[in-house]
Design a protein around this motif. Structure first.
Motif, short mmCIF file in Angstrom:
data_model
loop_
_atom_site.label_atom_id
_atom_site.label_comp_id
_atom_site.label_asym_id
_atom_site.label_seq_id
_atom_site.Cartn_x
_atom_site.Cartn_y
_atom_site.Cartn_z
N ARG C 178 0.82 -1.22 0.00
CA ARG C 178 0.00 0.00 0.00
C ARG C 178 0.85 1.27 0.00
N LEU C 179 2.08 1.16 0.48
CA LEU C 179 2.94 2.34 0.55
C LEU C 179 3.51 2.71 -0.81
N SER C 180 3.15 1.93 -1.82
CA SER C 180 3.70 2.07 -3.17
C SER C 180 5.18 2.47 -3.13
N PRO C 181 6.01 1.52 -2.69
CA PRO C 181 7.44 1.81 -2.52
C PRO C 181 8.14 1.97 -3.85
N ASP C 182 9.26 2.63 -3.82
CA ASP C 182 10.11 2.78 -5.00
C ASP C 182 10.91 1.49 -5.15
N THR C 183 10.34 0.53 -5.87
CA THR C 183 10.95 -0.80 -5.89
C THR C 183 12.32 -0.78 -6.54
N GLY C 184 12.50 0.10 -7.50
CA GLY C 184 13.81 0.18 -8.16
C GLY C 184 14.88 0.54 -7.15
N GLN C 185 14.56 1.53 -6.34
CA GLN C 185 15.49 1.99 -5.30
C GLN C 185 15.77 0.87 -4.30
N LEU C 186 14.69 0.19 -3.84
CA LEU C 186 14.86 -0.89 -2.86
C LEU C 186 15.70 -2.02 -3.44
N TRP C 187 15.43 -2.34 -4.70
CA TRP C 187 16.19 -3.41 -5.33
C TRP C 187 17.66 -3.03 -5.41
N HIS C 188 17.90 -1.76 -5.71
CA HIS C 188 19.28 -1.28 -5.79
C HIS C 188 19.99 -1.47 -4.44
N GLN C 189 19.27 -1.11 -3.34
CA GLN C 189 19.87 -1.28 -2.01
C GLN C 189 20.18 -2.74 -1.73
N ALA C 190 19.20 -3.62 -2.04
CA ALA C 190 19.38 -5.04 -1.73
C ALA C 190 20.51 -5.64 -2.55
N ALA C 191 20.66 -5.15 -3.79
CA ALA C 191 21.66 -5.74 -4.68
C ALA C 191 23.06 -5.17 -4.41
N HIS C 192 23.15 -4.05 -3.70
CA HIS C 192 24.45 -3.46 -3.42
C HIS C 192 24.67 -3.37 -1.91
N PRO C 193 24.97 -4.49 -1.28
CA PRO C 193 25.16 -4.48 0.18
C PRO C 193 26.29 -3.53 0.55
N GLY C 194 26.07 -2.83 1.64
CA GLY C 194 27.09 -1.89 2.09
C GLY C 194 26.41 -0.68 2.69
N PRO C 195 27.18 0.15 3.40
CA PRO C 195 26.57 1.28 4.09
C PRO C 195 26.22 2.41 3.12
N PRO C 196 25.05 3.03 3.27
CA PRO C 196 24.72 4.20 2.47
C PRO C 196 25.50 5.41 2.98
N ALA C 197 25.39 6.54 2.27
CA ALA C 197 26.10 7.75 2.70
C ALA C 197 25.71 8.09 4.13
N GLY C 198 26.69 8.50 4.94
CA GLY C 198 26.39 8.87 6.32
C GLY C 198 26.55 7.72 7.30
N GLU C 199 26.75 6.50 6.80
CA GLU C 199 26.99 5.36 7.68
C GLU C 199 28.34 4.75 7.31
N ASP C 200 28.94 4.01 8.23
CA ASP C 200 30.22 3.40 7.88
C ASP C 200 30.14 1.87 7.93
N TRP C 201 31.22 1.22 7.52
CA TRP C 201 31.22 -0.24 7.44
C TRP C 201 31.10 -0.87 8.82
N GLY C 202 31.65 -0.22 9.83
CA GLY C 202 31.59 -0.78 11.19
C GLY C 202 30.15 -0.97 11.62
N THR C 203 29.35 0.09 11.51
CA THR C 203 27.95 -0.03 11.93
C THR C 203 27.20 -0.98 11.01
N TYR C 204 27.60 -0.99 9.72
CA TYR C 204 26.93 -1.91 8.79
C TYR C 204 27.12 -3.36 9.27
N TRP C 205 28.35 -3.72 9.63
CA TRP C 205 28.61 -5.09 10.06
C TRP C 205 28.04 -5.36 11.44
N PHE C 206 28.03 -4.34 12.29
CA PHE C 206 27.43 -4.53 13.61
C PHE C 206 25.95 -4.90 13.46
N MET C 207 25.27 -4.14 12.61
CA MET C 207 23.85 -4.41 12.35
C MET C 207 23.66 -5.80 11.74
#
Lengths: 123, 149, 431
Positions: C178-207
């Motif tokens: 129902r939220l009509s998500p931006d699937t292209g964007q979500l797919w891009h995130q899922a396909a490119h594992p790693g921290p987005p801008a503003g986050e670092d690898w440490g927190t990424y791996w901690f999570m």
């Protein structure tokens, strides 16, 4: 049979499949021509504490000794002749009622659990 | 090795660890340490303001129950109060840091005030105004975070 | 997660020929439904929502990895139990000896009781969302109700009830569409594992470690195998156990994924993180209004209460099984005094931890880190026992199960070693 592998630390069940305890230790004896055999299974925290050893083991055994009705009673001893079958558990040929009661169970039952309403209801 | 020796080594290790921890906690923050505190506080305030906007908008749409809205505002206000305290406890080591603090502190206070306005709003108009204010504050906090990567 | 109810496959009595087929299918269906609803617990709720908000779908692969891992190991422990008739912790002591098993017990118990505290806190938070009465006032009430439930009630019935009520979390799947998500964007995130801008690898791996631990929480295999023993599983029940594991868990994982995806849709674009249960519920309200919100809160309540029952029982199971005491929810409390005492103490400790006013969400985060550290304690012995012909005869692990098992053992070890250093370096993911 390897005592360390097939006997020690196994669950003991009575003839109805009710848990009796673990094989916390065994008592060995020598027969007439000098071959050792398992005379009895020892169970309960006293036997376990003695086997673990060190400060922690002494502590566990000590608590068990304090709770026992008679301080010099020693660990609960189940003569090996009572063992009916060895599977993934040690199955006895008698009901657990004929064996000595585990002191901690008795104490907690009498002082805590049995005093709460509903303790004897089946769920 | 005797038990007593082992105990002594363990005690010495524990003492060292404790001393290190105490030093770490009590030493005055350097400029980068202070910057991290500022960014954390700004982040917390931003998240709280953004949450307030989301909750307020859903309230205007009649999408949430009163009990839920109360709890959600409470959670956000608690977070901001914690952040405010954290900022107040940290001592700015130099002038640049102090400027940064003077930019952030009013925004954090505004977030707290606007959240409590939204939580106490009696009608849609008041609530709408509080949400708009929170939205503005969230944006400014966002800018502050972007300016200090 | 809470493995619930792979055990809860209803006590279908051997029915007369004819109606047997239908009844069995119904029993399996009920078990699967319960397993789906019971999959999610406070750890999954917190970890998935936090990861989704901060990192979008960049952690989707971790969830998938965790679900496959828990399927593999739950299948093993179900098989061990069905064939040998012994619960997993019995075999841990037999194979590791009394000293190592005691250390194992201490580690597992510590994590399980902390998790119990976190689940009770989750129940309190869900009740606060519904009533706006502070969760701390709910905590003692929840503790007493939880204890009374485990003391008197018919467990299998409640397990099914809470598992199926937990299915209301499906609302997050509906909300996602129902939220009509931006699937292209979500797919891009899922396909490119790693921290987005503003986050670092440490927190990424901690999570990533926290999320992995949330899917593979150790208590569930103990709970699962103990339930199997109580219901007297035999080799005949292997099929039911496997259907529940291989169908129920992945579908339950889908609910967890929906939590991540809705958080990624609503919160990630705003660049905000999530640290309260009220925020986790918001996407359901945004997409579906009050009804969606109510379903989400009900789902949180059922999932956390169900998991609280399971963690409470698991604490008592492991202790009783280490010492060889009588245990089980089907026994009269009088016949299992030591078991019921441990259960009572575990609930008391869980409540006491919360009464220190530690934030339940923070407690959950700590629990996940310690779970990650304790993972090898649980999974190594299972892998060893599942290869033991003395217990399993010809039903020992095949090549596939061993390959997957060994692979996961390596992953689990890596997560366990990395958990604490990552926690310190990232200051609990705070950056």
């Amino acid at each position: 049979m390897l005592i360390g592998f097939d006997l020690l630390d196994r669950q003991i069940l009575d003839r109805d499949g009710e848990p009796v305890g673990k094989v916390d230790d065994v008592e060995l004896a020598l027969d007439t021509d000098g071959t050792p055999y398992v005379a009895a299974l020892l169970t309960g925290q006293q036997a376990l504490g003695d086997r673990i050893g060190g400060g922690l083991g002494r502590w566990i055994a000590d608590i068990a000794r304090r709770l026992a009705p008679d301080r010099d009673r020693g660990p609960i001893r189940i003569p090996y002749v009572l063992v009916a079958e060895l599977t993934s558990a040690v199955n006895l040929s008698v009901r657990r009622e004929v064996l000595p009661d585990p002191p901690l169970e008795t104490w907690l039952r009498d002082h805590l659990i049995a005093r709460i309403p509903g303790a004897t209801d089946a769920t | 090795m005797k038990v007593i020796h082992r105990l002594m080594i363990a005690a010495a290790a524990a003492l060292l660890l404790w001393a290190g921890l105490a030093y770490q906690v009590s030493r005055p923050p350097d400029a980068s340490g202070y910057q991290r505190v500022v960014l954390q506080v700004a982040g917390t305030a931003h998240d709280a303001a953004a949450t307030g906007v989301l909750v307020g908008r859903q309230q205007l749409h009649r999408h949430v129950t009163d009990a839920f809205a109360t709890t959600a505002y409470d959670d956000a206000m608690k977070a901001v109060a914690g952040a405010e305290q954290k900022l107040a406890l940290a001592v700015a080591p130099d002038g640049t840091s102090a400027t940064l603090r003077d930019r952030l502190a009013p925004l954090v206070q505004a977030t707290a005030r606007e959240l409590s306005d939204a939580a106490g709003a009696g009608d849609d108009a008041t609530l709408g105004a509080a949400v708009a204010a929170l939205d503005g504050t969230a944006r400014q906090l966002d800018d502050l975070i972007e300016d200090n990567p | 997660m809470s493995a619930s109810s792979v055990t809860s496959r209803t006590e279908a009595p051997p029915s007369p020929a004819g109606g047997g087929g239908v009844k069995q299918v119904l029993a399996i269906a009920l078990g699967v439904l319960t397993a789906i609803g019971g999959f999610v617990d406070i750890g999954d709720i917190v970890a998935n929502a936090e990861a989704g908000a901060r990192f979008g779908l960049a952690h989707a692969w971790v969830l998938l990895l965790g679900v496959i891992g828990i399927c593999a190991y739950a299948e093993m422990s179900g098989r061990v139990t069905a064939v040998s008739g012994r619960p997993v912790f019995d075999l841990v002591r037999e194979r590791l000896g009394p000293r190592v098993a005691l250390a194992n017990l201490a580690g597992s118990l510590f994590v399980t009781v902390l998790t119990l505290g976190a689940e009770i806190g989750g129940v309190g938070l869900a009740l606060q969302l519904a009533t706006s009465v502070d969760y701390l006032l709910w905590v003692p009430v929840v503790g007493v109700v939880l204890w009374a439930t485990l003391w008197r009630a018919k467990f299998s019935l409640l397990e099914n009830l809470f598992g199926i009520t937990g299915l209301t979390l499906v609302v997050f799947i509906i909300a996602f569409f129902r939220l009509s998500p931006d699937t292209g964007q979500l797919w891009h995130q899922a396909a490119h594992p790693g921290p987005p801008a503003g986050e670092d690898w440490g927190t990424y791996w901690f999570m990533a470690v926290a999320l992995f631990a949330s899917a593979m929480t150790p208590y569930e295999v103990f709970f699962f195998s103990s339930g199997g023993v109580e219901e007297r599983w035999s080799s005949k029940d292997l099929l039911t156990s496997r259907v529940n594991v291989f169908v129920g868990f992945p579908l339950g994982g889908l609910l967890a994924f929906a939590l991540m995806a809705t958080a990624a849709t609503v919160f990630h674009p705003l660049q905000m993180s999530v640290d309260a249960l009220s925020q986790v519920a918001l996407p359901a309200a945004v997409a579906l209004g009050k009804l969606g919100l109510a379903a989400a809160i009900l789902g949180f309540f059922a999932a956390t209460f169900g998991a609280a029952m399971e963690t409470g029982l698991s604490s008592a199971y492991t202790v009783a099984q280490y010492f060889g005491w009588a245990w089980g929810k089907l026994r009269r409390p009088r016949e299992a005094a030591r078991f019921h005492t441990v259960l009572m103490v575990a609930i008391l400790v869980g409540v006491a931890v919360l009464m220190t006013t530690i934030d339940p969400i923070q407690l959950t985060e700590y629990t996940l880190v310690f779970s990650a550290v304790a993972l090898p304690l649980t999974y190594l012995p299972i892998l060893v026992v599942a290869n033991d012909r003395g217990y399993l005869g010809r039903r020992v692990n095949g090549r596939l199960a061993n390959t997957v098992g060994l692979l996961y053992l390596a992953i689990v070890l890596a997560a366990a070693i990395a958990a604490i250093p990552l926690m310190i370096v990232t200051r609990m993911g705070g950056g």
